[in-house]
Design an enzyme around this catalytic site. Structure first.
Site, PDB file in Angstrom:
ATOM      1  N   GLN A  17       0.792  -1.418   0.048  1.00 26.67           N
ATOM      2  CA  GLN A  17       0.158   0.038  -0.162  1.00 26.67           C
ATOM      3  C   GLN A  17       0.642   1.414  -0.017  1.00 26.67           C
ATOM      4  O   GLN A  17       0.362   2.245  -0.722  1.00 26.67           O
ATOM      5  CB  GLN A  17      -0.934   0.055   1.071  1.00 26.67           C
ATOM      6  CG  GLN A  17      -1.772   1.277   1.238  1.00 26.67           C
ATOM      7  CD  GLN A  17      -2.892   1.167   2.260  1.00 26.67           C
ATOM      8  OE1 GLN A  17      -3.390   2.257   2.702  1.00 26.67           O
ATOM      9  NE2 GLN A  17      -2.919   0.016   3.028  1.00 26.67           N
ATOM     10  N   GLU A 138       1.005  -0.922   8.824  1.00 27.37           N
ATOM     11  CA  GLU A 138       0.003   0.281   8.876  1.00 27.37           C
ATOM     12  C   GLU A 138      -0.021   0.343  10.391  1.00 27.37           C
ATOM     13  O   GLU A 138       0.336   1.651  10.789  1.00 27.37           O
ATOM     14  CB  GLU A 138      -1.254   0.128   8.547  1.00 27.37           C
ATOM     15  CG  GLU A 138      -2.363   1.020   8.691  1.00 27.37           C
ATOM     16  CD  GLU A 138      -2.158   2.386   8.360  1.00 27.37           C
ATOM     17  OE1 GLU A 138      -2.317   3.405   9.208  1.00 27.37           O
ATOM     18  OE2 GLU A 138      -1.647   2.786   7.252  1.00 27.37           O
ATOM     19  N   ASP A 167       0.388   4.014   6.146  1.00 33.47           N
ATOM     20  CA  ASP A 167       0.509   3.524   4.452  1.00 33.47           C
ATOM     21  C   ASP A 167       0.158   4.472   3.658  1.00 33.47           C
ATOM     22  O   ASP A 167       1.442   5.214   3.082  1.00 33.47           O
ATOM     23  CB  ASP A 167      -0.100   2.244   4.321  1.00 33.47           C
ATOM     24  CG  ASP A 167       0.526   1.009   4.631  1.00 33.47           C
ATOM     25  OD1 ASP A 167       1.586   0.897   4.459  1.00 33.47           O
ATOM     26  OD2 ASP A 167      -0.078   0.008   5.155  1.00 33.47           O
ATOM     27  N   GLY A 242      -8.322  21.215  20.358  1.00 37.17           N
ATOM     28  CA  GLY A 242      -7.608  22.924  19.930  1.00 37.17           C
ATOM     29  C   GLY A 242      -8.489  23.898  20.790  1.00 37.17           C
ATOM     30  O   GLY A 242      -9.074  23.750  21.767  1.00 37.17           O
ATOM     31  N   GLY A 243      -8.222  24.752  20.090  1.00 41.06           N
ATOM     32  CA  GLY A 243      -8.841  26.272  20.690  1.00 41.06           C
ATOM     33  C   GLY A 243     -10.103  26.208  20.888  1.00 41.06           C
ATOM     34  O   GLY A 243     -10.898  27.009  21.458  1.00 41.06           O
TER      35      GLY A 243
END
Length: 409
Positions: A17, A138, A167, A242-243
Site C-alpha cells: 500500500q 500500517e 501507509d 484545540g482552541g
C-alpha cells in the site's frame, strides 16, 4: 489538454500500500507509471479476494492508471533489463525491506551512475537507528508514530485509526518529496534520493500532540475533558483538543453512526444555547465565556446531546448549520459510497475492470484546473510486457518468447 506530469516516466517497484498509493497519485497527475512486478505479481493481487482468480479490490484500488510489466530481477538477464529501465526513467519508487534493493546489486551510487537525473524514492518503516530493521505495517507505524497512544478514551486501550495514515499517509509524503526533487532537477540537472519513513510520516500527522506534550509541562490541558493529567498526553476521546472544543453527540435513532460532531465557537454559544432550549446560559456568568465553559466541557456536551438525541443527525445538521455552528455528521463508509456529492466531485468513482466488471474506488483528491484526472482500471499482471519490452526497449518477439520460457518475465 496536457497533464501536470506528462512526459515523466516512473518505474514503480512498490508493493502492498504505501508505495502503490504514492505512484497512483503520480499516475493521476499524468506520469507514465510502469509497475514492475515479479512474475508472481504484487502479493495484494491475491490478498482479501472477493472473487476467485480475479485481482482483489485491495490491488485494483491502489494501482489504477498504471501499466504492468513482470521481471525476475534476480536473474542475470533480468538485471540487464532493469538497468535499461532505470536509464529510461525519471523516477524510481520502491518500498522493499531495508537493504533489499542494494542486495539486488542496485545501490544508490550505482543507480546514479546509470542515470544521474533519476529521482530515487525509498519508503521504509523507520529511519536510521534502533528501529531500522523492524518490520513495518500500517498499525505498527501508528503505534510508533504517536497516533495510538493519543487515540481512544482515557479509561480504554490505545486504538488504531481507520484512516491509513501509516501507509497511504506516507505515500502522500513521498509524493511531496518526489515532486520537490523533480522541481529541483530543473535547476541542478541532477536527480536525488528521497527517503520517507512511515513512523516519521505518522509523527508529522501527530504534531499537535507533540505540541500538547510541551504544553503539559506547564499544567493541565484545559481543552481536554480529562480530569487527571500525568506527564504524558492522554487519550481524550472525541475532544478536538484545540482552541475550539468539539465532541460527537448522539442523535436519533441511536445507531452506531447516528452522531454529529459539534464545535462550540465563542460566537456560536448564544444561538446554540437557544437551540438546545437553554437560552439563559448565554448570559449566565458560569457559561457565557469560553474560559467559563472550559471546566464544564463534559456538562456542556451532555446538554447538547440531550437535545440532539431526540433528532435524526440530518435534522441536527440542518439546524446547526442554519446558525453557522461548525458541525458534521458521522458518515458510515456505506453512506460515503452512496454520497452523490462525492461522486459529483470525482471522489467516488466507478471503474470498469476487464475481469471483475465494475468496481467503486476513490478518485484523486488533488484537483488541478489544467490537469484533469480520468481514473482508469488497474492493469492485469504483465499486461504491458510486449508494449514496454518490444515497443519501447526494442527487444525482439523471439527474445520475448524466450524470456517467458526462461521465467525472466
Amino acid at each position: 489538454m496536457t497533464r501536470a506530469l506528462e512526459g515523466v516516466r516512473v518505474l514503480d517497484m512498490t508493493h502492498v500500500q504505501s508505495g502503490p498509493s504514492a505512484t497512483q497519485l503520480l499516475a493521476w497527475l499524468g506520469a507514465d507509471v510502469v509497475k514492475l512486478e515479479a512474475p508472481g505479481g504484487d502479493i495484494t493481487r491475491r490478498q482479501l479476494r472477493d472473487l476467485p482468480d480475479v485481482d482483489s479490490l485491495y490491488f485494483t484500488m491502489l494501482n489504477c492508471n498504471k501499466r504492468s510489466i513482470t521481471l525476475n530481477v534476480k536473474s542475470g538477464r533480468g538485471k540487464e533489463i532493469l538497468t535499461e529501465l532505470i536509464r529510461r526513467s525519471d523516477v524510481l519508487v520502491e518500498n522493499f525491506g531495508p537493504g533489499a534493493v542494494d542486495r539486488m546489486g542496485f545501490t544508490w551510487q550505482r543507480i546514479q551512475e546509470m542515470n544521474p537525473r533519476i529521482v530515487y524514492a525509498s519508503i521504509k518503516g523507520f529511519g536510521t537507528g534502533p528501529y531500522t530493521d523492524f518490520k513495518a505495517y500500517e498499525v505498527v507505524a501508528q503505534a510508533m508514530g504517536g497516533s495510538m497512544a493519543t487515540t481512544g478514551f482515557e479509561d480504554g486501550p490505545p486504538l488504531a485509526t481507520g484512516a491509513q495514515i501509516g501507509d497511504s499517509g506516507t505515500g502522500i509524503h513521498a509524493v511531496a518529496g518526489i515532486l520537490a526533487a523533480l522541481f529541483q532537477r530543473e535547476s541542478t540537472g541532477r536527480g536525488q534520493r528521497v527517503d520517507v519513513a512511515m513512523q516519521h510520516a505518522v509523527l508529522n500527522l501527530c504534531r499537535v500532540k507533540l505540541r500538547d506534550q510541551q504544553r503539559l509541562a506547564h499544567g493541565p490541558l484545559a481543552e481536554y475533558p480529562n480530569e487527571d493529567f500525568g506527564d504524558e498526553v492522554p487519550r481524550s476521546g472525541n475532544a478536538s483538543g484545540g482552541g475550539q472544543p468539539g465532541w460527537a453527540v448522539k442523535c436519533a435513532p441511536g445507531g452506531p453512526n447516528d452522531y454529529v460532531y459539534v464545535i462550540v465557537q465563542p460566537v456560536g454559544w448564544q444561538p446554540l444555547s437557544a437551540l438546545i432550549g437553554r437560552p439563559e446560559l448565554a448570559d449566565d456568568p458560569e457559561w457565557a465565556t469560553p474560559e467559563a465553559r472550559l471546566p464544564r466541557l463534559g456538562k456542556m456536551f451532555q446538554l447538547i446531546e440531550e437535545w440532539s438525541s431526540a433528532l435524526p443527525k440530518w435534522d441536527v445538521l440542518e439546524r446547526l448549520n442554519a446558525h453557522g455552528i461548525p458541525c458534521g455528521p458521522i458518515l458510515s463508509i456505506k453512506e460515503i459510497a452512496e454520497d452523490e456529492s462525492l461522486a459529483a466531485n470525482g471522489m467516488i468513482v466507478r471503474v470498469e475492470h476487464p475481469e471483475r466488471g465494475t468496481f467503486t474506488t476513490v478518485g484523486s483528491p488533488l484537483k488541478l484546473s489544467d490537469s484533469p484526472v480520468d481514473v482508469v482500471t488497474s492493469p492485469l499482471l504483465g499486461e504491458h510486457n510486449e508494449e514496454v519490452y518490444v515497443g519501447e526497449l526494442g527487444l525482439g518477439d523471439e527474445e520475448l518468447r524466450l524470456l517467458k520460457t526462461d521465467g525472466v518475465i
